[in-house]
Design a protein around this motif. Structure first.
Motif, PDB file in Angstrom:
ATOM      1  N   LEU A  86       0.851  -1.141   0.171  1.00 18.21           N
ATOM      2  CA  LEU A  86       0.003   0.062   0.110  1.00 18.21           C
ATOM      3  C   LEU A  86       0.715   1.112  -0.034  1.00 18.21           C
ATOM      4  O   LEU A  86       1.823   1.263   0.868  1.00 18.21           O
ATOM      5  CB  LEU A  86      -0.908   0.037   1.175  1.00 18.21           C
ATOM      6  N   CYS A  87       0.552   1.966  -1.059  1.00 19.31           N
ATOM      7  CA  CYS A  87       1.341   3.394  -1.073  1.00 19.31           C
ATOM      8  C   CYS A  87       0.471   4.701  -0.850  1.00 19.31           C
ATOM      9  O   CYS A  87      -0.583   4.521  -1.729  1.00 19.31           O
ATOM     10  CB  CYS A  87       2.258   3.326  -2.454  1.00 19.31           C
ATOM     11  N   LEU A  88       0.723   5.416  -0.068  1.00 24.01           N
ATOM     12  CA  LEU A  88      -0.231   6.554   0.310  1.00 24.01           C
ATOM     13  C   LEU A  88       0.777   7.801   0.027  1.00 24.01           C
ATOM     14  O   LEU A  88       1.701   7.501  -0.171  1.00 24.01           O
ATOM     15  CB  LEU A  88      -0.837   6.800   1.755  1.00 24.01           C
ATOM     16  N   GLN A  89       0.045   9.021  -0.210  1.00 21.89           N
ATOM     17  CA  GLN A  89       0.606  10.223  -0.701  1.00 21.89           C
ATOM     18  C   GLN A  89       1.604  10.911   0.798  1.00 21.89           C
ATOM     19  O   GLN A  89       0.837  11.489   1.193  1.00 21.89           O
ATOM     20  CB  GLN A  89      -0.117  11.094  -1.192  1.00 21.89           C
ATOM     21  N   ALA A  90       2.559  10.451   0.621  1.00 18.14           N
ATOM     22  CA  ALA A  90       3.659  10.604   1.839  1.00 18.14           C
ATOM     23  C   ALA A  90       3.737  12.175   2.166  1.00 18.14           C
ATOM     24  O   ALA A  90       4.037  12.649   3.030  1.00 18.14           O
ATOM     25  CB  ALA A  90       4.576   9.906   1.789  1.00 18.14           C
ATOM     26  N   ARG A  91       3.749  13.132   0.977  1.00 19.41           N
ATOM     27  CA  ARG A  91       3.862  14.403   1.107  1.00 19.41           C
ATOM     28  C   ARG A  91       2.782  15.282   1.141  1.00 19.41           C
ATOM     29  O   ARG A  91       2.773  16.567   0.969  1.00 19.41           O
ATOM     30  CB  ARG A  91       4.875  14.878   0.156  1.00 19.41           C
ATOM     31  N   ASP A  92       1.564  14.913   1.483  1.00 19.28           N
ATOM     32  CA  ASP A  92       0.332  15.788   1.465  1.00 19.28           C
ATOM     33  C   ASP A  92       0.160  16.469   2.718  1.00 19.28           C
ATOM     34  O   ASP A  92       0.951  16.347   3.729  1.00 19.28           O
ATOM     35  CB  ASP A  92      -1.025  14.711   1.020  1.00 19.28           C
ATOM     36  N   SER A  93      -0.870  17.263   2.835  1.00 20.50           N
ATOM     37  CA  SER A  93      -0.670  18.150   3.947  1.00 20.50           C
ATOM     38  C   SER A  93      -1.831  17.690   4.962  1.00 20.50           C
ATOM     39  O   SER A  93      -2.243  18.485   6.067  1.00 20.50           O
ATOM     40  CB  SER A  93      -1.230  19.569   3.519  1.00 20.50           C
ATOM     41  N   GLU A  94      -2.660  16.604   4.486  1.00 22.56           N
ATOM     42  CA  GLU A  94      -3.734  16.140   5.289  1.00 22.56           C
ATOM     43  C   GLU A  94      -3.287  14.655   5.963  1.00 22.56           C
ATOM     44  O   GLU A  94      -3.942  13.709   5.567  1.00 22.56           O
ATOM     45  CB  GLU A  94      -5.148  16.030   4.767  1.00 22.56           C
ATOM     46  N   PRO A  95      -2.584  14.542   6.831  1.00 20.90           N
ATOM     47  CA  PRO A  95      -2.078  13.048   7.349  1.00 20.90           C
ATOM     48  C   PRO A  95      -3.226  12.254   7.954  1.00 20.90           C
ATOM     49  O   PRO A  95      -3.303  11.293   7.969  1.00 20.90           O
ATOM     50  CB  PRO A  95      -0.987  13.225   8.144  1.00 20.90           C
ATOM     51  N   TRP A  96      -4.298  13.249   8.509  1.00 20.86           N
ATOM     52  CA  TRP A  96      -5.416  12.431   9.318  1.00 20.86           C
ATOM     53  C   TRP A  96      -6.176  11.589   8.192  1.00 20.86           C
ATOM     54  O   TRP A  96      -6.736  10.642   8.609  1.00 20.86           O
ATOM     55  CB  TRP A  96      -6.319  13.640  10.051  1.00 20.86           C
ATOM     56  N   PHE A  97      -6.227  12.054   6.996  1.00 20.67           N
ATOM     57  CA  PHE A  97      -7.023  11.292   6.034  1.00 20.67           C
ATOM     58  C   PHE A  97      -6.220   9.933   5.703  1.00 20.67           C
ATOM     59  O   PHE A  97      -7.008   8.753   5.780  1.00 20.67           O
ATOM     60  CB  PHE A  97      -7.235  11.866   4.731  1.00 20.67           C
ATOM     61  N   ARG A  98      -4.950   9.894   5.684  1.00 17.04           N
ATOM     62  CA  ARG A  98      -4.024   8.597   5.626  1.00 17.04           C
ATOM     63  C   ARG A  98      -4.360   7.953   6.787  1.00 17.04           C
ATOM     64  O   ARG A  98      -4.616   6.700   6.689  1.00 17.04           O
ATOM     65  CB  ARG A  98      -2.790   8.852   5.445  1.00 17.04           C
ATOM     66  N   ALA A  99      -4.595   8.509   7.948  1.00 16.00           N
ATOM     67  CA  ALA A  99      -4.382   7.377   9.318  1.00 16.00           C
ATOM     68  C   ALA A  99      -5.811   6.962   9.118  1.00 16.00           C
ATOM     69  O   ALA A  99      -6.134   5.897   9.847  1.00 16.00           O
ATOM     70  CB  ALA A  99      -4.358   8.606  10.244  1.00 16.00           C
ATOM     71  N   ALA A 100      -6.818   7.642   8.684  1.00 18.68           N
ATOM     72  CA  ALA A 100      -8.524   6.903   8.818  1.00 18.68           C
ATOM     73  C   ALA A 100      -8.472   5.830   7.802  1.00 18.68           C
ATOM     74  O   ALA A 100      -9.147   4.912   8.264  1.00 18.68           O
ATOM     75  CB  ALA A 100      -9.349   7.967   8.139  1.00 18.68           C
ATOM     76  N   VAL A 101      -7.831   5.864   6.584  1.00 19.80           N
ATOM     77  CA  VAL A 101      -7.720   4.755   5.826  1.00 19.80           C
ATOM     78  C   VAL A 101      -6.982   3.605   6.501  1.00 19.80           C
ATOM     79  O   VAL A 101      -7.424   2.341   6.661  1.00 19.80           O
ATOM     80  CB  VAL A 101      -6.980   4.933   4.689  1.00 19.80           C
ATOM     81  N   MET A 102      -5.781   3.889   7.042  1.00 16.61           N
ATOM     82  CA  MET A 102      -4.898   2.778   7.952  1.00 16.61           C
ATOM     83  C   MET A 102      -5.597   2.126   9.017  1.00 16.61           C
ATOM     84  O   MET A 102      -5.534   0.903   9.237  1.00 16.61           O
ATOM     85  CB  MET A 102      -3.620   3.511   8.190  1.00 16.61           C
TER      86      MET A 102
END
Length: 425
Positions: free
Chosen positions: A279-295
């Motif tokens: 799984l690759c998520l956009q590591a340089r975006d400005s909304e890490p909480w969205f990545r946290a929700a998916v994980m």
């Protein structure tokens, strides 16, 4: 009269033609029927095992023709679906408006598209965005898939750098992302319709995740499928062993429906026999909480009993969620985590879990961060290395992994207690 080469064993003939370029192989195969027969297997394996196509009608027509070939179709094991980027389609439209073929030199070229295909290829972009049921793409693609009995893998990629953004792809971000999502859905529809049972499906280019890549970086709404459709995907993915996904979670910012984060985990769960997941998520975006929700959704709901290889890139996760995931997947043997942040807890605790509950053969950490001190996890005080690789397969000692993990855990724990960069493990 039989030539000296025709009298050689098949193995030696294969060894000789291995070093010949394509033009010479073609000429050699025309020498006699015997040489044609001797070189057929090697020729088809080398030049027909992988087929590359766009979703434009000319390219799909050639793919269907290849699938109907009595000999070559059996050799195809990999299908590369290569999608043009936003700038490519703009250039195709400009050439099509001029209507001169080959186009004048003042117009930019799109090297992936043949001159005679420009007019039809440029129409794909608008067609995919305007047709919810893209039958003109799904039907020929599914027909081609049926004709490849040994098809093993489907790879989707984009002609352009996508992981860290590309001005050509982002020129009209929503328009292009709608097109990319529609193409992804069309490939899945064709797969379901064909009845083909794949073993590998990927939207990540290459075996390793790199910041500069041509991965098909899909937006999270592309995974919002209905329950009946997920059931049909589960049938198509019944034999799937490897799934590799690149996803943008920050798309459309806060304009999203409740439960949006569950689409990705439901899609992953449609392949219960997975042995490898990346799984690759956009590591340089400005909304890490969205990545946290998916994980969080993945860690709490996905269960893959046969999972052996896990690769994470650009993720944001909590220790409790990751701990729960690892405790449910005790068959894991290979773990690689890059550019990932731990919002709560410490990486030392995660590594302690590896030592206690998992029988790992390979572990790789790089560019890890955590909310706890020290924030940036490093190995090597002098070199300030941000990578740690432990490979038990390189050692004859059965306790190699446990020993190295114990050293790494002790180093991290001491560093956090002293609030300093850890020394070399």
């Amino acid at each position: 009269m039989i030539s000296s080469m025709e009298s050689l064993p098949v193995e030696l003939v294969d060894a000789v033609i291995l070093y010949l370029p394509l033009a010479d192989r073609q000429a050699l195969r025309l020498v006699s029927k015997h040489l044609y027969s001797l070189t057929l297997t090697t020729f088809t394996t080398d030049y027909f095992s992988k087929r590359t196509t766009t979703l434009g009608s000319p390219s799909l027509k050639r793919l269907v023709a290849a699938s109907a070939h009595s000999r070559f179709s059996n050799s195809v094991t990999v299908l590369d679906v290569k999608l043009l980027n936003y700038e490519d389609y703009e250039n195709l439209r400009r050439i099509d408006r001029v209507g001169i073929y080959p186009p004048p030199k003042r117009l930019p070229k799109v090297p992936q598209v043949k001159t005679q295909d420009i007019s039809l290829e440029c129409r794909l972009f608008d067609y995919m965005r305007n047709h919810h049921d893209a039958k003109a793409v799904v039907h020929p693609l599914s027909r081609a898939l049926k004709g490849f009995p040994n098809l093993d893998s489907i790879r989707i990629r984009v002609n352009g750098l996508t992981l860290y953004g590309n001005p050509y792809i982002n020129a009209d971000d929503k328009v292009y992302q709608d097109f990319l999502s529609a193409c992804f859905k069309a490939v899945l529809d064709a797969l379901v319709r064909s009845g083909v049972k794949l073993r590998h499906f990927t939207s990540i280019k290459g075996t390793a995740i790199r910041p500069i890549s041509k991965s098909a970086n899909l937006i999270y709404p592309a995974f919002a499928f209905s329950f009946p459709y997920l059931l049909s995907l589960q049938t198509a993915f019944a034999s799937l062993k490897s799934l590799r996904l690149s996803i943008r979670t920050n798309y459309n910012r806060n304009a999203r429906v409740p439960g949006w984060e569950n689409g990705v985990s439901q899609f992953i769960s449609a392949a219960p026999a997975l042995e490898e997941f990346a799984l690759c998520l956009q590591a340089r975006d400005s909304e890490p909480w969205f990545r946290a929700a998916v994980m969080q959704s993945i860690c709490r709901s996905v269960e893959l009993p046969a999972l052996k290889i896990l690769q994470l890139y650009g993720c944001v996760v909590d220790e409790l969620d990751m701990t729960a995931f690892f405790k449910r997947h005790t068959a894991l043997r290979h773990i690689s985590i890059s550019d990932t942040e731990l919002r709560s807890g410490t990486w030392a605790s995660i590594m302690s879990l590896f030592k206690q509950d998992l029988d790992l053969e390979y572990l790789r950490f790089q560019y890890l961060q955590q909310s706890a001190t020290p924030r940036a996890v490093q190995w090597g005080e002098e070199e300030k290395r941000s990578k740690l690789t432990i490979d038990a397969r390189k050692s004859r000692h059965s306790d190699f992994m446990i020993t190295k993990l114990s050293q790494a855990i002790a180093t991290l724990a001491a560093a956090m207690e002293a609030h300093k960069v850890p020394e070399e493990v």
